[in-house]
Motif scaffolding. Structure first.
Motif, PDB file in Angstrom:
ATOM      1  N   ARG A  16      -2.744   7.366  -6.768  1.00  0.00           N
ATOM      2  CA  ARG A  16      -1.530   8.187  -6.734  1.00  0.00           C
ATOM      3  C   ARG A  16      -0.667   7.906  -7.973  1.00  0.00           C
ATOM      4  NH1 ARG A  16       3.322   6.497  -6.990  1.00  0.00           N
ATOM      5  NH2 ARG A  16       3.220   5.065  -5.232  1.00  0.00           N
ATOM      6  N   ASP A  51      -3.927   7.499   6.906  1.00  0.00           N
ATOM      7  CA  ASP A  51      -3.865   6.400   7.870  1.00  0.00           C
ATOM      8  C   ASP A  51      -5.213   6.098   8.518  1.00  0.00           C
ATOM      9  OD1 ASP A  51      -4.048   8.527   9.570  1.00  0.00           O
ATOM     10  OD2 ASP A  51      -2.269   8.073  10.756  1.00  0.00           O
ATOM     11  N   GLU A  70      -3.741  15.136  -0.515  1.00  0.00           N
ATOM     12  CA  GLU A  70      -2.301  15.388  -0.662  1.00  0.00           C
ATOM     13  C   GLU A  70      -1.584  14.224  -1.326  1.00  0.00           C
ATOM     14  OE1 GLU A  70      -1.357  18.434   3.034  1.00  0.00           O
ATOM     15  OE2 GLU A  70      -1.522  16.293   3.451  1.00  0.00           O
ATOM     16  N   LYS A 111       0.820  -1.216   0.000  1.00  0.00           N
ATOM     17  CA  LYS A 111       0.000   0.000   0.000  1.00  0.00           C
ATOM     18  C   LYS A 111       0.849   1.259   0.000  1.00  0.00           C
ATOM     19  CE  LYS A 111      -3.367  -2.720   2.376  1.00  0.00           C
ATOM     20  NZ  LYS A 111      -2.444  -3.813   2.747  1.00  0.00           N
ATOM     21  N   SER A 112       1.302   1.626  -1.161  1.00  0.00           N
ATOM     22  CA  SER A 112       2.257   2.730  -1.183  1.00  0.00           C
ATOM     23  C   SER A 112       1.575   4.090  -1.140  1.00  0.00           C
ATOM     24  CB  SER A 112       3.266   2.576  -2.317  1.00  0.00           C
ATOM     25  OG  SER A 112       2.832   2.797  -3.561  1.00  0.00           O
ATOM     26  N   VAL A 113       1.146   4.426   0.066  1.00  0.00           N
ATOM     27  CA  VAL A 113       0.630   5.774   0.320  1.00  0.00           C
ATOM     28  C   VAL A 113       1.410   6.326   1.500  1.00  0.00           C
ATOM     29  CG1 VAL A 113      -1.679   5.141  -0.434  1.00  0.00           C
ATOM     30  CG2 VAL A 113      -1.135   5.056   1.981  1.00  0.00           C
ATOM     31  N   ILE A 114       1.377   7.640   1.672  1.00  0.00           N
ATOM     32  CA  ILE A 114       2.037   8.239   2.827  1.00  0.00           C
ATOM     33  C   ILE A 114       0.974   8.515   3.887  1.00  0.00           C
ATOM     34  CG2 ILE A 114       3.420  10.188   3.643  1.00  0.00           C
ATOM     35  CD1 ILE A 114       4.727  10.298   0.944  1.00  0.00           C
ATOM     36  N   ILE A 140       2.908  15.815  -8.817  1.00  0.00           N
ATOM     37  CA  ILE A 140       3.615  17.006  -8.349  1.00  0.00           C
ATOM     38  C   ILE A 140       4.655  17.517  -9.348  1.00  0.00           C
ATOM     39  CG2 ILE A 140       5.544  15.942  -7.077  1.00  0.00           C
ATOM     40  CD1 ILE A 140       4.382  17.898  -4.729  1.00  0.00           C
ATOM     41  N   PRO A 179      -6.748  12.019   6.723  1.00  0.00           N
ATOM     42  CA  PRO A 179      -5.386  11.480   6.619  1.00  0.00           C
ATOM     43  C   PRO A 179      -5.456  10.052   6.084  1.00  0.00           C
ATOM     44  CG  PRO A 179      -5.819  12.289   8.844  1.00  0.00           C
ATOM     45  CD  PRO A 179      -7.116  12.334   8.107  1.00  0.00           C
ATOM     46  N   THR A 192      -2.320  14.634  -4.964  1.00  0.00           N
ATOM     47  CA  THR A 192      -1.564  15.763  -5.512  1.00  0.00           C
ATOM     48  C   THR A 192      -0.096  15.391  -5.691  1.00  0.00           C
ATOM     49  OG1 THR A 192      -3.043  17.227  -4.323  1.00  0.00           O
ATOM     50  CG2 THR A 192      -1.023  18.204  -5.176  1.00  0.00           C
ATOM     51  N   LEU A 193       0.418  14.648  -4.705  1.00  0.00           N
ATOM     52  CA  LEU A 193       1.814  14.231  -4.763  1.00  0.00           C
ATOM     53  C   LEU A 193       2.121  13.464  -6.051  1.00  0.00           C
ATOM     54  CD1 LEU A 193       4.384  14.224  -2.962  1.00  0.00           C
ATOM     55  CD2 LEU A 193       3.697  11.959  -2.196  1.00  0.00           C
ATOM     56  N   GLY A 194       1.165  12.625  -6.461  1.00  0.00           N
ATOM     57  CA  GLY A 194       1.378  11.817  -7.659  1.00  0.00           C
ATOM     58  C   GLY A 194       1.568  12.641  -8.922  1.00  0.00           C
ATOM     59  N   GLU A 215       0.767   9.904   6.730  1.00  0.00           N
ATOM     60  CA  GLU A 215       0.649  11.204   7.409  1.00  0.00           C
ATOM     61  C   GLU A 215      -0.036  12.252   6.548  1.00  0.00           C
ATOM     62  OE1 GLU A 215       3.428   9.513   7.092  1.00  0.00           O
ATOM     63  OE2 GLU A 215       4.299   9.158   9.078  1.00  0.00           O
ATOM     64  N   LEU A 216      -0.106  12.013   5.234  1.00  0.00           N
ATOM     65  CA  LEU A 216      -0.710  13.005   4.340  1.00  0.00           C
ATOM     66  C   LEU A 216      -2.177  12.664   4.128  1.00  0.00           C
ATOM     67  CD1 LEU A 216       2.091  13.350   1.616  1.00  0.00           C
ATOM     68  CD2 LEU A 216       1.787  14.673   3.710  1.00  0.00           C
TER      69      LEU A 216
END
Lengths: 236, 302
Positions: free
Chosen positions: A148, A134, A96, A86-89, A103, A132, A99-101, A91-92
């Motif tokens: 993402r 998580d 976000e 599960k490649s997500v962050i 960026i 978030p 959006t990161l994907g 904390e974001l």
């Protein structure tokens, strides 16, 4: 446009985790890479996305070498990797992470449009857009991870075990979405899966990895039908 | 009553300065997992650049900006040249974790000795840009002067600018993503190495601001071997640890708490207990709440 992998080896110190692997993926094809735990499936994907650069041999995407290139540059050339687990962050927020994907993309309107597309495929993410990551369930996290990756408008999508730790019903739903995305975006997909049967069902081609080498490859249908392959490597 | 108010005001002012240093340390820690002892040297060097600028152009404000820019360049240089090479050379093995930290300790000594060699070890003076005579309220002189107002408001402005950068911009998103999960940030296309260098640069600028504000708040004089910058580093560290080391907001709150506690000890107990209190506080926080007093279980937040 195609992916041509020739004599690819990946080294872990003195050990070869992947030993001289050769295969081709046509554009728009979905290839399932299956095999037991430790067969080298994840290692293979990490070599293709640039996360692992202790590699030899060659991998050409659209005629250009992709080995030894950093992942942040490969994503700009249309290769997106959803890494294992599960490649997500966490904390974001969901927004976000999406959006990161995108960026690195210069055109915000385009990124906005892609986000619309992603949220159409995964409406659950739209409901949780401000939360978030998580706080998401396992299935939702996997949707976000794929979303993402899609945000960068990839041509080649590398998926590592999207079914890991998910309930069968959720797996079916995610696989269905992957199919839809691949068709609508004309994606070439390499799908690494422990869950060989489900993966081969939606894939065009299959590659069976065993101890870092290719044990069998061919059309997904033939592999499923081949009783020798089934009993030796797929375990059913 | 006035003693109490004055103590609070002194605490807030020094807390504001500590918080800039704490922010600098947290930024470097988050982006590269390095505890940066050299931050004191970087602040010293940048403050010296600020001092030279005041000599030349006679403007504290210009000097503050120039010194922050210098601090950013110094920070970026250290990361891009020294740290990146070091990470490559000692990426494995028993000293991989501590080598960069020891290197920053060496760098701190190098900056101090090097600066001393070039400019000498005599004191130089940065005069307060505005009056440091306390405001008078109902016949009482407060421990809060135009200078302290400038210090507190400059810190607040810098913190607001930083929070906007981190929370609202794509650059801030890249900085957070690279800190939380470098691998996924890379896969998303963030150029993590450059972003880390940017983190060092912002930290360098924050440290420079701390140095430039601290010096006129004290007696105004400093030299390459003055104790003030070491104390700034130590107090910045304690504040950052109280705040959980991962959080910018935590760093600011930790710094305010530290500033207030020390001010109360100074006023109501004894000046000679200030350092002991600071270190006892550090050890207590580490023993009782190693995640920091405001570090949430979920951990890493902006």
């Amino acid at each position: 446009m195609s992916l041509i992998v020739t004599d690819l080896s990946v080294h872990h110190g003195a050990i070869r985790a992947i030993n001289s692997v050769t295969f081709e993926v046509e554009v728009g094809e979905m290839v399932a890479v299956v095999g037991a735990n430790g067969a080298g499936k994840t290692t293979l994907l990490r070599a293709l996305s640039g996360l692992n650069r202790s590699v030899s041999g060659s991998a050409k995407w659209n005629g250009k070498e992709i080995l030894h290139t950093k992942p942040e540059l490969l994503v700009r050339r249309g290769i997106s990797h959803v890494s294992e687990g599960k490649s997500v962050i966490p904390e974001l927020s969901v927004r976000e992470n999406l959006t990161l994907g995108a960026i690195w993309r210069r055109n915000p309107a385009e990124a906005q449009q892609t986000r619309q597309d992603v949220l159409e495929v995964f409406p659950r993410l739209a409901e949780r857009i401000a939360q978030p990551a998580d706080t998401l369930s396992g299935g939702e996290r996997q949707m976000l991870a794929i979303g993402r990756a899609i945000m960068s408008r990839p041509h080649l999508l590398l998926l590592d075990e999207p079914s890991l730790g998910l309930a069968p019903l959720v797996v079916a739903q995610i696989f269905q979405s992957i199919r839809e995305l691949a068709a609508s975006m004309k994606l070439t997909v390499i799908l690494v899966e422990q869950n060989a049967m489900s993966a081969l069902k939606i894939a065009d081609k299959g590659i069976v990895l065993h101890l870092g080498a290719i044990a069998a490859q061919g059309s997904a249908k033939d592999l499923v039908a081949d009783s020798k392959v089934r009993s030796a490597y797929l375990g059913y | 009553m006035y003693t109490f108010i004055n103590t609070v005001l002194i605490g807030i002012t020094s807390g504001a300065i500590y918080s800039l240093m704490a922010i600098a340390l947290v930024l470097v820690w988050r982006s590269t997992r390095v505890v940066n002892f050299a931050q004191a040297g970087q602040a010293l060097l940048s403050t010296y650049v600020g001092y030279a600028c005041i000599q030349q152009f006679n403007s504290f404000w210009l000097a503050l900006i120039v010194s922050m820019l210098a601090g950013a360049l110094i920070g970026a240089f250290i990361d891009a040249v020294l740290m990146r090479t070091l990470f490559r050379r000692v990426s494995h093995g028993p000293i991989a974790g501590v080598a960069p930290i020891i290197a920053t300790l060496g760098l701190l000594g190098l900056i101090r000795a090097g600066l001393g060699l070039f400019v000498g070890n005599q004191d130089v003076i940065i005069r307060p840009p505005v009056s440091n005579v306390g405001y008078t309220v109902a016949g009482h002189t407060l421990a809060f002067s135009p200078l302290k107002l400038v210090i507190v408001s400059t810190s607040i402005i810098l913190m607001i600018a930083l929070s906007i950068l981190f929370a609202k911009t794509n650059l801030g998103l890249s900085l957070r993503a690279a800190a939380f999960s470098p691998e996924i940030a890379r896969l998303a296309g963030v150029r993590v190495d450059r972003i880390r260098t940017l983190g060092w640069a912002i930290a360098g600028a924050a440290g420079a601001a701390a140095g430039m504000l601290q010096t006129p708040n004290g007696n105004g004089s400093f030299s390459p071997d003055s104790l003030d910058f070491s104390l700034l580093l130590v107090f910045g560290f304690i504040a950052a640890v109280i705040g959980g080391l991962e959080s910018l907001i935590g760093a600011v709150l930790g710094a305010l708490l530290l500033g207030l506690v020390l001010a109360f000890v100074l006023t109501y107990i004894s000046g000679s207990l200030v350092f002991i209190t600071a270190f006892v506080l550090l050890i207590l926080v580490l023993l009782i709440r190693p995640q920091g007093i405001i570090g949430a279980k979920r951990g890493r937040r902006a």
